[in-house]
Design a protein around this motif. Structure first.
Motif, PDB file in Angstrom:
ATOM      1  N   GLY A 148       0.800  -1.217   0.000  1.00  0.00           N
ATOM      2  CA  GLY A 148       0.000   0.000   0.000  1.00  0.00           C
ATOM      3  C   GLY A 148       0.831   1.264   0.000  1.00  0.00           C
ATOM      4  N   ARG A 149       0.164   2.382   0.133  1.00  0.00           N
ATOM      5  CA  ARG A 149       0.837   3.682   0.123  1.00  0.00           C
ATOM      6  C   ARG A 149       0.150   4.638   1.084  1.00  0.00           C
ATOM      7  NH1 ARG A 149      -1.375   7.457  -4.283  1.00  0.00           N
ATOM      8  NH2 ARG A 149       0.792   8.039  -4.741  1.00  0.00           N
ATOM      9  N   ILE A 150       0.888   5.658   1.489  1.00  0.00           N
ATOM     10  CA  ILE A 150       0.346   6.740   2.296  1.00  0.00           C
ATOM     11  C   ILE A 150       0.800   8.040   1.648  1.00  0.00           C
ATOM     12  CG2 ILE A 150       2.303   6.754   3.901  1.00  0.00           C
ATOM     13  CD1 ILE A 150       0.285   7.440   6.139  1.00  0.00           C
ATOM     14  N   VAL A 151      -0.124   9.003   1.569  1.00  0.00           N
ATOM     15  CA  VAL A 151       0.161  10.279   0.913  1.00  0.00           C
ATOM     16  C   VAL A 151      -0.130  11.413   1.885  1.00  0.00           C
ATOM     17  CG1 VAL A 151      -0.316  11.763  -1.066  1.00  0.00           C
ATOM     18  CG2 VAL A 151      -0.516   9.274  -1.310  1.00  0.00           C
ATOM     19  N   PHE A 152       0.868  12.257   2.109  1.00  0.00           N
ATOM     20  CA  PHE A 152       0.731  13.405   2.981  1.00  0.00           C
ATOM     21  C   PHE A 152       0.667  14.692   2.160  1.00  0.00           C
ATOM     22  CE2 PHE A 152       3.274  10.329   5.505  1.00  0.00           C
ATOM     23  CZ  PHE A 152       2.429  10.181   6.599  1.00  0.00           C
ATOM     24  N   GLY A 153       0.012  15.692   2.716  1.00  0.00           N
ATOM     25  CA  GLY A 153       0.025  17.023   2.137  1.00  0.00           C
ATOM     26  C   GLY A 153       0.828  17.960   3.023  1.00  0.00           C
ATOM     27  N   GLU A 154       1.685  18.756   2.415  1.00  0.00           N
ATOM     28  CA  GLU A 154       2.544  19.677   3.157  1.00  0.00           C
ATOM     29  C   GLU A 154       2.392  21.084   2.585  1.00  0.00           C
ATOM     30  OE1 GLU A 154       4.611  19.025   5.726  1.00  0.00           O
ATOM     31  OE2 GLU A 154       4.206  16.876   5.798  1.00  0.00           O
ATOM     32  N   PRO A 155       2.367  22.120   3.444  1.00  0.00           N
ATOM     33  CA  PRO A 155       2.404  23.496   2.932  1.00  0.00           C
ATOM     34  C   PRO A 155       3.824  23.890   2.560  1.00  0.00           C
ATOM     35  CG  PRO A 155       2.313  23.528   5.314  1.00  0.00           C
ATOM     36  CD  PRO A 155       2.250  22.075   4.904  1.00  0.00           C
ATOM     37  N   GLY A 156       3.951  24.843   1.655  1.00  0.00           N
ATOM     38  CA  GLY A 156       5.281  25.335   1.300  1.00  0.00           C
ATOM     39  C   GLY A 156       5.914  24.540   0.185  1.00  0.00           C
ATOM     40  N   GLY A 157       7.224  24.327   0.272  1.00  0.00           N
ATOM     41  CA  GLY A 157       7.941  23.619  -0.775  1.00  0.00           C
ATOM     42  C   GLY A 157       9.338  23.265  -0.326  1.00  0.00           C
ATOM     43  N   PHE A 158      10.189  22.833  -1.278  1.00  0.00           N
ATOM     44  CA  PHE A 158      11.585  22.538  -0.969  1.00  0.00           C
ATOM     45  C   PHE A 158      12.430  22.857  -2.195  1.00  0.00           C
ATOM     46  CE2 PHE A 158       9.847  18.623  -2.742  1.00  0.00           C
ATOM     47  CZ  PHE A 158      10.839  18.147  -3.580  1.00  0.00           C
ATOM     48  N   ASP A 159      13.707  23.175  -1.937  1.00  0.00           N
ATOM     49  CA  ASP A 159      14.623  23.504  -3.031  1.00  0.00           C
ATOM     50  C   ASP A 159      15.965  22.797  -2.869  1.00  0.00           C
ATOM     51  OD1 ASP A 159      15.742  24.873  -0.919  1.00  0.00           O
ATOM     52  OD2 ASP A 159      15.352  26.870  -1.723  1.00  0.00           O
ATOM     53  N   SER A 160      16.025  21.803  -1.980  1.00  0.00           N
ATOM     54  CA  SER A 160      17.269  21.089  -1.706  1.00  0.00           C
ATOM     55  C   SER A 160      16.958  19.654  -1.312  1.00  0.00           C
ATOM     56  CB  SER A 160      18.030  21.786  -0.566  1.00  0.00           C
ATOM     57  OG  SER A 160      19.082  20.968  -0.078  1.00  0.00           O
ATOM     58  N   LEU A 161      17.929  18.766  -1.567  1.00  0.00           N
ATOM     59  CA  LEU A 161      17.827  17.387  -1.089  1.00  0.00           C
ATOM     60  C   LEU A 161      18.948  17.080  -0.091  1.00  0.00           C
ATOM     61  CD1 LEU A 161      16.800  15.429  -4.320  1.00  0.00           C
ATOM     62  CD2 LEU A 161      15.354  16.144  -2.416  1.00  0.00           C
ATOM     63  N   ASN A 162      19.466  18.138   0.509  1.00  0.00           N
ATOM     64  CA  ASN A 162      20.491  17.970   1.547  1.00  0.00           C
ATOM     65  C   ASN A 162      19.961  18.572   2.847  1.00  0.00           C
ATOM     66  OD1 ASN A 162      22.701  17.876   3.214  1.00  0.00           O
ATOM     67  ND2 ASN A 162      24.155  18.660   1.711  1.00  0.00           N
ATOM     68  N   PRO A 163      19.383  17.738   3.714  1.00  0.00           N
ATOM     69  CA  PRO A 163      18.803  18.258   4.971  1.00  0.00           C
ATOM     70  C   PRO A 163      19.830  18.503   6.067  1.00  0.00           C
ATOM     71  CG  PRO A 163      18.459  15.896   4.852  1.00  0.00           C
ATOM     72  CD  PRO A 163      19.160  16.292   3.567  1.00  0.00           C
ATOM     73  N   TYR A 164      21.119  18.346   5.751  1.00  0.00           N
ATOM     74  CA  TYR A 164      22.139  18.379   6.794  1.00  0.00           C
ATOM     75  C   TYR A 164      22.962  19.664   6.797  1.00  0.00           C
ATOM     76  CZ  TYR A 164      20.771  13.555   6.422  1.00  0.00           C
ATOM     77  OH  TYR A 164      20.020  12.416   6.353  1.00  0.00           O
ATOM     78  N   ILE A 165      22.526  20.659   6.036  1.00  0.00           N
ATOM     79  CA  ILE A 165      23.256  21.923   5.961  1.00  0.00           C
ATOM     80  C   ILE A 165      22.299  23.071   6.240  1.00  0.00           C
ATOM     81  CG2 ILE A 165      24.993  21.086   4.347  1.00  0.00           C
ATOM     82  CD1 ILE A 165      23.360  22.348   2.084  1.00  0.00           C
ATOM     83  N   LEU A 166      22.876  24.254   6.438  1.00  0.00           N
ATOM     84  CA  LEU A 166      22.083  25.435   6.761  1.00  0.00           C
ATOM     85  C   LEU A 166      21.359  25.973   5.531  1.00  0.00           C
ATOM     86  CD1 LEU A 166      21.394  27.366   9.075  1.00  0.00           C
ATOM     87  CD2 LEU A 166      23.430  28.693   8.488  1.00  0.00           C
ATOM     88  N   LYS A 167      21.980  25.836   4.387  1.00  0.00           N
ATOM     89  CA  LYS A 167      21.457  26.420   3.159  1.00  0.00           C
ATOM     90  C   LYS A 167      20.303  25.599   2.583  1.00  0.00           C
ATOM     91  CE  LYS A 167      23.074  27.878  -1.441  1.00  0.00           C
ATOM     92  NZ  LYS A 167      24.246  27.881  -2.357  1.00  0.00           N
ATOM     93  N   GLY A 168      19.267  26.286   2.102  1.00  0.00           N
ATOM     94  CA  GLY A 168      18.176  25.622   1.408  1.00  0.00           C
ATOM     95  C   GLY A 168      17.151  24.985   2.328  1.00  0.00           C
ATOM     96  N   THR A 169      16.064  24.531   1.712  1.00  0.00           N
ATOM     97  CA  THR A 169      14.983  23.864   2.430  1.00  0.00           C
ATOM     98  C   THR A 169      14.779  22.475   1.844  1.00  0.00           C
ATOM     99  OG1 THR A 169      13.879  25.990   2.812  1.00  0.00           O
ATOM    100  CG2 THR A 169      12.545  23.989   3.081  1.00  0.00           C
ATOM    101  N   ALA A 170      14.981  21.456   2.666  1.00  0.00           N
ATOM    102  CA  ALA A 170      14.852  20.066   2.208  1.00  0.00           C
ATOM    103  C   ALA A 170      13.505  19.502   2.630  1.00  0.00           C
ATOM    104  CB  ALA A 170      15.981  19.217   2.794  1.00  0.00           C
ATOM    105  N   PRO A 171      12.967  18.515   1.899  1.00  0.00           N
ATOM    106  CA  PRO A 171      11.688  17.899   2.286  1.00  0.00           C
ATOM    107  C   PRO A 171      11.815  17.160   3.604  1.00  0.00           C
ATOM    108  CG  PRO A 171      12.676  16.725   0.444  1.00  0.00           C
ATOM    109  CD  PRO A 171      13.505  17.949   0.656  1.00  0.00           C
TER     110      PRO A 171
END
Length: 570
Positions: free
Chosen positions: A25-48
């Motif tokens: 099966g699957r689960i689908v979430f809705g989130e406000p906003g967005g993301f512009d990075s796939l690196n959640p470990y740095i200060l720069k950018g917004t990751a999912p």
């Protein structure tokens, strides 16, 4: 941290997981906003949000049913001395990245050093306390510490492990859109920045048979869809585009959940209880700004905020107020004067603490019947006058005639926050205060708050039952000038840092609780945040095909609960 883990060495699964949960099966979430990075470990950018959660692992894993307890994940064993001056981990020989390559000590060492020197500031405090990192065997690594800090042995087990070879020739600090190679149960299957990201369960996941993982990671697919704001997220859910939705407004939960799929039974409402601290949520005042440097001004701002009326208007008066940072838990400060160990810890700092820290402090009571509480406004006016502010031609100003003004920064799409701000701004006009309200998108909000470019902003800090070194990042003096900390208020309190030091050096739970209660007093009486409410339950509406275990963990709905322990079943 204290005593022994609750589970025996031969445990079958975590107590809040269903080891017989079906896969699929699957689960689908809705989130406000967005993301512009796939690196959640740095200060720069917004990751999912889900990227690090689903695709990357650490040496140890957290049980959300036990504060301060970790179990082996990538590590098969952990060893430390009685004083915890060092800690040594042994990697599991079967541990693999999602591309099938083995996890090596070289990967671990590179990950720790890179995160500690180039990663987000949240990794730097603990790394600075490492005197030496060394490989002591084919699969073993030892960290030796330069500071007395009993939590470090645990913290060293909680850093994400990344694949060194993936980053060769690349700049780690860049907010790149390269998909990180991790060891977790999921891999990124597809994404479009700002619109969606999808994770597919890895059928070859190395850790699927570990007792720690049994009954977890059950969905074949986890998807996050991004929308303009919270209202659109809700509309997407009612329209069947997403399958699970958290509702933070109790009045809306009671009145707006009567749509067709609820009536048909396709969607059900669940309330998940928890026993965790309230944390802090509300308007934070940036004391780097001269207007908020005086505690009397901050108390006046609290007096002007009529919580009872706002709670009645938006929640029907149903939600309890946040009374301190660790309220709703044993870690919360007591009422009245400090006593015993708490008083002893605070005594050396008595001369520099704001009134109420030791004597006892409580938030102002308001009036649920009317928007403006005149009695509190009179008290606020008196405090402002003592701080050098008087009303001149209808505007609050100082002796030089400079108006009292500030910018209230909000993130776009946060409709409930905007409603709270609208009521508050109207109340401030009665004091001659006319703030500028600025609404920016999520990327700008992160950029501006990382650099403390605001007078007041909406602030949320979830706090656990196992606070420790991360509290330096939240409230430590380094955050006054260094960007990216969580010390948005800009507090510089030797007392707060001393209490955190006592927390991480405590050898008994009793001493740890006393130190945390003392910290709670320093934070609350500092009057840095105008708190709103919290909920003792999480309200989740979801597809009737989505299920969760009967046994709810201590932390309730917390990272590690949904979607990890949920499953899909017709």
């Amino acid at each position: 941290m204290y005593g022994r883990p609750a589970l025996p060495p031969d445990f079958v699964s975590l107590p809040y997981s269903n080891p017989d949960a079906p896969k699929g099966g699957r689960i689908v979430f809705g989130e406000p906003g967005g993301f512009d990075s796939l690196n959640p470990y740095i200060l720069k950018g917004t990751a999912p949000w889900g990227l690090g959660l689903h695709t990357v692992e650490s040496l140890m894993g957290r049980s959300i049913d036990e504060p301060f307890t970790l179990y082996g994940l990538l590590a098969e064993s952990v060893e430390t001395d009685e004083a915890r001056t060092w800690v040594e981990f042994t990697l599991r020989p079967e541990a693999r990245f999602s591309d099938g390559s083995p996890v090596t000590i070289d990967d671990v060492m590179w990950s720790y050093e890179t995160l500690g020197t180039k990663g987000h500031p949240r990794y730097q405090t603990a790394w600075a306390k490492v005197a030496k990192m060394e490989q002591t065997g084919d699969r073993t690594i030892r960290f030796t510490f330069n500071t007395e800090d009993r939590e470090l042995a645990l913290l060293m087990g909680m850093r994400p492990i990344l694949k060194k070879a993936q980053w060769e020739g690349k700049t780690f600090e860049d907010a790149a859109l390269d998909v990180p190679t991790g060891t977790g149960p999921y891999v990124v299957a597809g994404f479009e920045p700002g619109r969606y990201i999808t994770f597919k369960r890895n059928p070859d996941y190395w850790g699927k048979d570990l007792a720690f993982n049994r009954g977890q990671h059950n969905f074949d697919e986890i998807r996050y869809d991004y929308f303009g704001d919270g209202d659109v997220v809700f509309q997407a859910f009612t329209g069947g585009e997403t399958s699970s939705h958290r509702e933070t407004n109790s009045a809306k939960w009671a009145s707006h959940y009567d749509f067709a799929s609820i009536q048909s039974g396709e969607v059900v409402k669940s309330e998940i209880e928890n026993q965790r601290p309230s944390g802090i949520t509300g308007f934070v005042m940036n004391t780097r700004e001269p207007v908020f440097a005086d505690w009397r001004v901050r108390e006046a701002m609290l007096l002007a905020f009529n919580f009872e009326f706002i709670n009645q208007t938006l929640n029907g008066g149903t939600e309890p107020r946040i009374t301190s940072y660790f309220s709703n838990s044993v870690l919360a400060m007591g009422t009245g004067p400090a006593t015993g160990k708490v008083a002893e810890l605070l005594a050396p700092f008595a001369a520099d603490l704001p009134p109420g820290t030791i004597e006892g402090y409580a938030l102002p009571d308001g009036n649920a019947e009317r928007a403006v509480d005149r009695g509190n406004l009179r008290k606020a006016t008196k405090l402002l006058e003592e701080a050098g502010w008087t009303v001149q031609n209808g505007t609050l100003a100082n002796a030089e005639g400079t108006p009292f003004t500030f910018e209230l920064l909000l993130a776009s799409g946060a409709t409930e926050t905007q409603s709270i701000a609208d009521i508050y701004v109207e109340a401030l006009k009665n004091l001659g205060i006319f703030p500028t309200v600025t609404t920016v998108d999520s990327a700008q909000y992160k950029e501006r708050t990382n650099n403390y470019e605001f007078g007041m902003a909406w602030y949320t800090r979830a706090l656990s039952l196992s606070p420790g070194n991360e509290q330096f990042l939240y409230w430590g003096a380094k955050g006054v000038t260094e960007p990216g900390s969580r010390n948005w208020m800009g507090m510089n309190s030797p007392a707060a840092e001393a209490m955190i030091k006592s927390m991480v050096e405590s050898r008994s739970q009793e001493d740890f609780i006393a130190a945390t209660q003392a910290l709670d007093r320093v934070l609350t009486a500092g009057r840095y945040v105008i708190p709103v409410w919290f909920s003792r339950v999480s309200r989740i509406a979801h597809s009737s095909h989505l299920h969760y275990p009967d046994r709810i963990p201590l932390y309730g709905d917390w990272p590690g609960f949904q979607p990890e322990t949920w499953w899909y079943e017709e």
